[in-house]
Design an enzyme around this catalytic site. Sequence first.
Site, PDB file in Angstrom:
ATOM      1  CG  HIS A 152      -1.656   0.766   1.470  1.00 51.64           C
ATOM      2  ND1 HIS A 152      -2.300   1.741   0.012  1.00 51.64           N
ATOM      3  CD2 HIS A 152      -3.230   1.449   1.777  1.00 51.64           C
ATOM      4  CE1 HIS A 152      -3.591   2.149   0.484  1.00 51.64           C
ATOM      5  NE2 HIS A 152      -3.909   1.897   1.432  1.00 51.64           N
ATOM      6  CG  ASP A 371      -9.180 -13.553 -20.371  1.00 53.24           C
ATOM      7  OD1 ASP A 371      -9.155 -14.942 -19.771  1.00 53.24           O
ATOM      8  OD2 ASP A 371     -10.361 -14.153 -21.380  1.00 53.24           O
TER       9      ASP A 371
END
Length: 437
Positions: A152, A371
């Site tokens: 982060h 994908d």
Amino acid sequence: MEVKLEETGREVIKPSSPAPHDRLQLSLLDLTCPAIYVATTFLYKSTARESPEIISRRLKISLSETLSRFYPLAGRQDGLSICCNDEGVIFTEARTDLLLSDFLRNLSTDSLAAFLPEIEQGESAGTWPLLRVKVSFFGSGSGIAVTVGISHQICDATSLLTFVQGWAATAKGTTTSTCTPHFAGATIYPPPDTSFRSPSIDDVYELQGKCVTNRLVFKSSKIDELKCKAASESVRTPTRVEAIMSLIWRCAANASRSNSVSPKSTVMTQAMDLRLRIPSNVLPQDSMGNLQTCFFVKKGAESELEIDEMVADFRKTKEEFSEMIKENLQGTTLGQNLLTVMGDFVSECYKPDVDLYTMSSWCKKPFYEVDFGWGNPVWMGPASHTVYDNMVFVVLIDSKDGEDVEAWVGLPEQDMPVFLCEQDLLAYAVLNPPVLI
């Protein structure tokens, strides 16, 4: 459902070509973020007849190629900057006999912990590795889980999605560009001075105590009903995010009040993606970094928590904040002004007598279009909460059909049972329904 995974491999993947720059300066906001991994798990049905070995090899090669474009992720955090030394990232492989369909029918928020790469001795999101991946194979070739976690202190959730999209396109062989994404660094927010000390994870979350997480699903028909209830003269058509966030905030605050000797003030803070509010010639849409800010709405300890009023406050504050950003675009003070607002928020809200609910919306972000060559995910979900169990948070995510909304809610363990019995909540949400594929 408990998931037992057997680790079958763990290695360091390095970029396929050297980093073009030696260092990336981090911003003050980057270093203020806790040193945790922002993690997401994508689940896929197996459609090809490839063996796990072939799939892993393709993912490793494509990851190496992708890291050459996202080169700071393969470096090491060194003080106030990233040393882009091509040290690499962690890639872990695992397998289970469990079928993907059985796992999804009995989905548990805690079970996602099994799909996270383990953090070993000497490893940290605040130093190295800045990126970790775990690929898990379900039984009988039924499916694959791909979990990606990024520090982060270098990236937000939108950055994570940008990286995963790039990696998936490379793995599938559909990459249309070899351009290096823009790592914003200290472009918007200023760099820290040399005396800066990053807050620890305990500093950030110690006020909340142990928390538990639950998953709620809001069906599209119920969202329409909720939006009608949340409407008012000032906000005739609430967005689904405004309506759902306000409902969750109201029910969570009521749960806390029922467990408190004396009522506390309650604050909702909502993350805002700056990429959506700053022109792309200043901040490109594929920019990497912590490119967000937040606004907050506060209700007093004795205030009535009416959902239409909460939505109206939500909308008013959001519009005022967006206007402030717009007004500051022409100068060089935007980042500093945003930090000032967030500083006021921290001093106002991080107190023992204030209940703080940190909220983010991932709605309309194309997580379900990632994908790798097996089609779109059949399901995806955030996974950071399974490691850091003292986080009070709410994340909204589109369902696969784009119509329903999933809400992941982390609350103090004493508040969660009361929250889940709130009749206003149960009128619109279903607790952890199975995912059918």
